[in-house]
Design an enzyme around this catalytic site. Structure first.
Site, PDB file in Angstrom:
ATOM      1  N   ILE A  13       0.829  -1.205   0.000  1.00  0.00           N
ATOM      2  CA  ILE A  13       0.000   0.000   0.000  1.00  0.00           C
ATOM      3  C   ILE A  13       0.861   1.251   0.000  1.00  0.00           C
ATOM      4  O   ILE A  13       0.527   2.262  -0.635  1.00  0.00           O
ATOM      5  CB  ILE A  13      -0.988   0.010   1.182  1.00  0.00           C
ATOM      6  CG1 ILE A  13      -2.021   1.119   1.013  1.00  0.00           C
ATOM      7  CG2 ILE A  13      -0.266   0.149   2.506  1.00  0.00           C
ATOM      8  CD1 ILE A  13      -2.950   0.941  -0.161  1.00  0.00           C
ATOM      9  N   SER A  35      11.246   0.690   7.867  1.00  0.00           N
ATOM     10  CA  SER A  35      10.698  -0.597   7.457  1.00  0.00           C
ATOM     11  C   SER A  35      11.743  -1.677   7.673  1.00  0.00           C
ATOM     12  O   SER A  35      12.943  -1.421   7.554  1.00  0.00           O
ATOM     13  CB  SER A  35      10.288  -0.554   5.977  1.00  0.00           C
ATOM     14  OG  SER A  35       9.680  -1.764   5.573  1.00  0.00           O
ATOM     15  N   ARG A  36      11.273  -2.890   7.965  1.00  0.00           N
ATOM     16  CA  ARG A  36      12.219  -3.991   8.146  1.00  0.00           C
ATOM     17  C   ARG A  36      12.891  -4.380   6.833  1.00  0.00           C
ATOM     18  O   ARG A  36      14.019  -4.852   6.826  1.00  0.00           O
ATOM     19  CB  ARG A  36      11.494  -5.209   8.724  1.00  0.00           C
ATOM     20  CG  ARG A  36      11.076  -5.043  10.186  1.00  0.00           C
ATOM     21  CD  ARG A  36      10.352  -6.277  10.689  1.00  0.00           C
ATOM     22  NE  ARG A  36       9.127  -6.526   9.938  1.00  0.00           N
ATOM     23  CZ  ARG A  36       8.337  -7.581  10.120  1.00  0.00           C
ATOM     24  NH1 ARG A  36       8.680  -8.501  11.008  1.00  0.00           N
ATOM     25  NH2 ARG A  36       7.234  -7.724   9.412  1.00  0.00           N
ATOM     26  N   LYS A  89      -5.883   3.166   7.153  1.00  0.00           N
ATOM     27  CA  LYS A  89      -7.061   2.470   7.653  1.00  0.00           C
ATOM     28  C   LYS A  89      -6.763   0.969   7.796  1.00  0.00           C
ATOM     29  O   LYS A  89      -5.924   0.437   7.056  1.00  0.00           O
ATOM     30  CB  LYS A  89      -8.265   2.715   6.741  1.00  0.00           C
ATOM     31  CG  LYS A  89      -8.141   2.126   5.327  1.00  0.00           C
ATOM     32  CD  LYS A  89      -8.549   0.664   5.260  1.00  0.00           C
ATOM     33  CE  LYS A  89      -8.157   0.009   3.982  1.00  0.00           C
ATOM     34  NZ  LYS A  89      -8.367  -1.446   3.989  1.00  0.00           N
ATOM     35  N   ASP A 167     -11.018  -5.931   6.070  1.00  0.00           N
ATOM     36  CA  ASP A 167      -9.957  -5.009   5.643  1.00  0.00           C
ATOM     37  C   ASP A 167     -10.414  -4.212   4.425  1.00  0.00           C
ATOM     38  O   ASP A 167     -10.324  -2.976   4.426  1.00  0.00           O
ATOM     39  CB  ASP A 167      -8.667  -5.777   5.359  1.00  0.00           C
ATOM     40  CG  ASP A 167      -7.554  -4.875   4.872  1.00  0.00           C
ATOM     41  OD1 ASP A 167      -6.851  -4.292   5.710  1.00  0.00           O
ATOM     42  OD2 ASP A 167      -7.398  -4.739   3.638  1.00  0.00           O
TER      43      ASP A 167
END
Length: 305
Positions: A13, A35-36, A89, A167
């Site tokens: 996303i 971020s990983r 969201k 979702d």
């Protein structure tokens, strides 16, 4: 000068929507990612959020795109560090934790924005305006899509807190709660849960006011994102996830080929920052929580990516 912003969670996303929206934004410049695994070319990257907070005190805004279960800890840490926070969201895994974030942001004079990108679809405002003086007799949501296309290999959506088909379904509920002139509440639900999973892959909902919904994550081919409404002055339909408005079967507003949802979210965030306001509407999430509370579970065939 554009405001510096950090993006947390460089997954699908973020890459598909947030990064392009920020690249085109006159209000923000992407100053860091956390971020990983994921990175954005040319942007300083971190794998540890607290390391980012210490290294970048000049980045006042954080946009959180990681899954809902771990999101609270990041949002809380950002607010405690004096950063404004934007939430993808759904805004959290539970209502209680979002209420806690609201209180924390308010106590520190910080902006907290719980975003609902589908409310920014091109025909939603026109649909809301058209319905404002109408009596709604009934409404139905058909929201059917392919989880393998939109969440490939993302097992977290079927874990507790991942919400399963809600979702995407919460996108429809965010539109419904925006456009209906009168509020509704859930009265019953059926949740179809794969034998090897924890959250539903399909759901059927019934609300007061003769409002129903059909969510399914197993649809292949063309995807369906429709809301139809019968009123005292004829039918209305929102197609393509809220991007096309039809009155009496004829398109009258919107454009299915121009998607401007995420740029509109960042423009809204910029407005909130200018006024030091927050925007945390939890109505769509309330409906999901009610469905998970009231829903009758039906075990269906196991699902694997």
């Amino acid at each position: 000068m554009p405001t510096k912003i950090a993006l947390v969670g460089i997954g699908k996303i973020a890459v598909d929507q947030h990064v392009p929206a920020l690249a085109a934004s006159p209000d923000f410049t992407l100053a860091a990612t956390i971020s990983r695994k994921g990175e954005v070319a040319g942007v300083p990257s971190f794998t540890d959020f607290h390391a980012f907070l210490e290294a970048c005190p000049d980045v006042p805004v954080v946009s959180l795109c990681l899954p809902p279960v771990p999101r609270f800890d990041y949002a809380e840490a950002a607010l405690l560090a004096g950063r404004h926070v934007m939430l993808e969201k759904p805004p959290g895994a539970t209502l209680a934790e979002v209420h806690e974030l609201q209180a924390l942001a308010a106590s520190r004079g910080l902006t907290l924005y719980a975003t609902w990108h589908s409310r920014m679809a091109r025909a939603v405002a026109a649909a809301k305006a058209w319905l404002a003086d109408k009596a709604v007799h009934e409404a139905h949501i058909t929201w059917r899509e392919d989880v393998r296309k939109w969440h490939p290999g993302q097992d977290w959506v079927f874990e507790p807190g991942g919400m399963g088909v809600f979702d995407p379904g919460i996108n429809a509920l965010s539109i419904l709660t925006e456009i209906l002139p009168q509020p509704v509440h859930l009265t019953e639900a059926t949740l179809e849960v794969p034998a090897n999973r924890q959250t539903p892959i399909a759901a059927q909902l019934r609300f007061t006011g003769h409002v129903t919904a059909d969510f399914d994550w197993r649809q292949t081919g063309p995807q369906t994102w429709d809301i139809t409404v019968e009123t005292d002055r004829g039918p209305m339909a929102l197609r393509m996830g809220g991007n096309v408005l039809e009155i009496a079967g004829k398109p009258v507003a919107g454009d299915a080929d121009i998607m401007g949802e995420y740029p509109a979210l960042y423009a809204r965030m910029a407005d909130l920052l200018r006024t030091r306001a927050s925007d945390v509407d939890l109505a769509p999430m309330v409906h999901v929580a009610d469905a998970l509370s009231l829903g009758r579970r039906q075990t269906v065939a196991a699902f694997d990516f």
